[in-house]
Design a protein around this motif. Structure first.
Motif, short mmCIF file in Angstrom:
data_model
loop_
_atom_site.label_atom_id
_atom_site.label_comp_id
_atom_site.label_asym_id
_atom_site.label_seq_id
_atom_site.Cartn_x
_atom_site.Cartn_y
_atom_site.Cartn_z
N GLY A 200 -13.41 37.19 45.22
CA GLY A 200 -14.21 37.59 46.37
C GLY A 200 -15.34 36.62 46.64
N LEU A 201 -16.03 36.22 45.59
CA LEU A 201 -17.18 35.33 45.74
C LEU A 201 -16.79 33.97 46.29
CD1 LEU A 201 -19.41 35.88 42.57
CD2 LEU A 201 -20.01 36.30 44.97
N LEU A 202 -15.67 33.43 45.84
CA LEU A 202 -15.39 32.04 46.22
C LEU A 202 -14.80 31.91 47.61
CD1 LEU A 202 -12.13 31.03 45.99
CD2 LEU A 202 -12.56 31.53 43.59
N LEU A 257 -15.54 28.48 39.74
CA LEU A 257 -16.82 29.14 39.97
C LEU A 257 -17.24 29.92 38.72
CD1 LEU A 257 -19.14 30.05 41.86
CD2 LEU A 257 -17.69 31.96 42.57
N GLY A 258 -18.42 29.61 38.21
CA GLY A 258 -18.93 30.27 37.01
C GLY A 258 -18.45 29.66 35.72
N LEU A 346 -20.86 15.44 37.24
CA LEU A 346 -20.17 16.69 36.98
C LEU A 346 -20.24 17.56 38.23
CD1 LEU A 346 -18.68 18.64 35.15
CD2 LEU A 346 -20.89 19.42 34.26
N PRO A 347 -19.12 17.75 38.95
CA PRO A 347 -19.13 18.63 40.11
C PRO A 347 -19.37 20.08 39.70
CG PRO A 347 -17.20 17.21 40.11
CD PRO A 347 -17.81 17.12 38.75
N PHE A 348 -20.17 20.80 40.48
CA PHE A 348 -20.43 22.20 40.25
C PHE A 348 -19.94 23.00 41.44
CE2 PHE A 348 -23.23 20.63 37.05
CZ PHE A 348 -23.45 21.67 36.16
N VAL A 349 -19.36 24.19 41.17
CA VAL A 349 -19.01 25.10 42.25
C VAL A 349 -20.23 25.98 42.51
CG1 VAL A 349 -17.40 26.82 43.10
CG2 VAL A 349 -16.61 25.06 41.49
N LEU A 350 -20.79 25.85 43.70
CA LEU A 350 -21.97 26.61 44.10
C LEU A 350 -21.64 27.42 45.35
CD1 LEU A 350 -24.74 23.90 43.46
CD2 LEU A 350 -23.98 25.75 41.94
N LEU A 351 -22.62 28.16 45.85
CA LEU A 351 -22.39 29.09 46.94
C LEU A 351 -23.35 28.85 48.10
CD1 LEU A 351 -22.09 32.34 44.78
CD2 LEU A 351 -20.20 31.28 46.01
N ARG A 352 -22.80 28.91 49.31
CA ARG A 352 -23.64 28.95 50.51
C ARG A 352 -23.72 30.36 51.08
NH1 ARG A 352 -20.70 23.88 51.85
NH2 ARG A 352 -22.15 22.14 51.44
N ALA A 353 -22.78 31.20 50.67
CA ALA A 353 -22.73 32.60 51.10
C ALA A 353 -21.75 33.32 50.21
CB ALA A 353 -22.29 32.70 52.56
N ILE A 354 -21.76 34.66 50.24
CA ILE A 354 -20.69 35.42 49.59
C ILE A 354 -19.39 35.04 50.27
CG2 ILE A 354 -19.76 37.70 49.10
CD1 ILE A 354 -22.35 37.19 47.60
N GLY A 356 -18.32 31.96 50.30
CA GLY A 356 -18.50 30.60 50.78
C GLY A 356 -18.82 29.62 49.67
N ALA A 357 -17.88 29.45 48.75
CA ALA A 357 -18.07 28.50 47.64
C ALA A 357 -17.79 27.08 48.12
CB ALA A 357 -17.15 28.85 46.48
N TYR A 358 -18.44 26.12 47.47
CA TYR A 358 -18.19 24.72 47.78
C TYR A 358 -18.43 23.90 46.51
CZ TYR A 358 -23.11 23.32 47.72
OH TYR A 358 -24.39 23.03 47.32
N LEU A 359 -17.93 22.66 46.53
CA LEU A 359 -18.04 21.79 45.37
C LEU A 359 -19.22 20.84 45.58
CD1 LEU A 359 -16.45 21.41 42.73
CD2 LEU A 359 -15.20 19.55 43.86
N ALA A 360 -20.26 21.00 44.76
CA ALA A 360 -21.45 20.15 44.84
C ALA A 360 -21.33 18.99 43.86
CB ALA A 360 -22.69 20.98 44.53
N ARG A 361 -21.50 17.79 44.37
CA ARG A 361 -21.40 16.59 43.53
C ARG A 361 -22.75 15.91 43.35
NH1 ARG A 361 -15.89 15.46 43.11
NH2 ARG A 361 -14.60 16.51 44.68
N ASP A 362 -23.83 16.60 43.71
CA ASP A 362 -25.15 15.99 43.68
C ASP A 362 -26.12 16.75 42.78
OD1 ASP A 362 -25.34 18.28 45.20
OD2 ASP A 362 -26.63 17.40 46.75
#
Length: 379
Positions: A200-202, A257-258, A346-354, A356-362
């Motif tokens: 659900g989150l991703l 994610l997580g 190290l890419p991280f899976v973060l959230l812009r919304a419930i 709305g997951a995305y891969l952050a590379r920064d």
């Protein structure tokens, strides 16, 4: 009965979800389930290899052997201890030697009966035995049913970290029986629920909202909500795996994610019963949500929704409660061994919304370490 296809070029397979298909129906319908996967040699009964943990072996051996007897086949068992310790070089060697001793051929299939540890270990053994033989997943935990049994990731753990030695090796089929979850300890059920929340989150805000309203019914193992949660989770994973089987485009990475936070926590706590994998993922999702809020990308209200959903499931949501004897720098050091490392990034899976997951590379690991230090002192 739900049948969910995992559509892969030349290697597609079905995930069948049916109450009783292992616990009861497997015995009644052995011929239908085994027809495609039985040993091909005619004549005397052939041994069908099963790898199981001690818990699943004790609970389901009689039903499985009745199934095989009715189909004119015989079971052979390799039983491992429960827990992450079975995903080791030593046990992998034992399993592969055992399979070769049985005379397994590339056209045979091995049945993995148990949780994610059994599936990962069996799948990797089958990936390397005879350069690849078939296997069928019979997952007996919620976590394995909704996540690890589907998608073909197989691996063992090493001193360097979790799941760092493995292969992509898709099963020939996955048979999911929700009724086997009646035997699952409540703690394991909650741990599996973390992976359900993840879907659900991703990428599915509507499903996350449904879980906020119905998660307690899933955890109580009510038949219809449980079946819906399992099928929705598997359908989501099947879509992602079909799009990005080997995690090359970034889409499949969202399933982590997580997990980057969670694997670091598992490493720090010794990959044991102190913190189960699903519990680590649950706390990792909370940390991902809070870190996304810290970066100004997720609203405080959405971050709080993540925490509440994890809390209501009886899963850990506060890093401080673990009382770790380490700091943020040490947790980040564990992350450097993550298999998702790309050079020094190290890419991280973060959230812009419930949803709305995305891969952050920064992600700045110094900033992340300071964030983790605050989490270990907070609440």
């Amino acid at each position: 009965m739900d049948v969910i296809p995992v559509a892969l070029a030349g290697r597609s397979y079905d995930v069948t979800i049916e109450a009783g298909c292992v616990l009861d129906g497997f015995a009644r319908n052995a011929d239908a389930y085994l027809r495609s996967y039985r040993p091909a040699t005619a004549g005397a009964p052939r041994a069908v290899p099963f790898v199981a943990d001690t818990n699943s072996h004790a609970l389901f051996r009689d039903a499985v052997e009745e199934s095989l007897d009715s189909a004119g086949l015989e079971a052979r068992w390799f039983v491992v201890a429960p827990g992450e310790g079975a995903k080791s070089w030593a046990v992998l060697e034992q399993v592969t030697d055992w399979l070769l001793g049985l005379g397994i051929s590339r056209s045979d299939h091995v049945f993995a009966l148990g949780g994610g540890v059994v599936g990962d270990l069996t799948g990797f053994a089958c990936a390397i035995a005879k350069r690849g033989c078939g296997f069928v997943q019979l997952p007996t935990t919620l976590l394995a049913q909704v996540d690890s049994s589907v998608g073909g990731k197989t691996a063992i753990n090493t001193s360097a970290g979790k799941n760092l030695i493995g292969a992509f090796h898709q099963p020939s089929a996955v048979l999911i029986d929700p009724l086997v979850l009646d035997t699952l300890p409540d703690r394991e059920m909650r741990a599996g629920h973390a992976e359900v929340l993840k879907y659900g989150l991703l990428g599915d805000a509507e499903f996350f909202a449904w879980l906020e309203a119905n998660g307690s019914r899933v955890l109580a193992r009510e038949a219809d909500p449980l079946a819906y949660a399992i099928a929705t989770s598997i359908a989501a994973k099947a879509r992602i795996v079909a799009e990005d089987e080997r995690e090359t485009s970034g889409t499949r990475a969202l399933l982590n994610l997580g997990h980057t936070f969670g694997h670091a926590l598992e490493a720090e706590t010794g990959f044991g019963d102190r913190l189960l994998h699903g519990e680590a993922v649950a706390l990792g999702m909370v940390l991902a949500a809070r870190y996304s809020e810290h970066r100004g990308e997720l609203s405080a209200s959405d971050a709080e929704r993540v925490t509440r959903a994890v809390d209501r499931a009886g899963l850990p949501s506060e890093l401080a409660a673990l009382n770790l004897d380490c700091d943020g720098d040490k947790l980040c050091a564990h992350m450097h061994h993550d298999k998702k490392m790309e050079g020094s990034t190290l890419p991280f899976v973060l959230l812009r919304a419930i949803g709305g997951a995305y891969l952050a590379r920064d992600v700045d690991l110094a900033d992340l370490a300071a964030f983790l230090d605050r989490q270990m002192q907070a609440h």
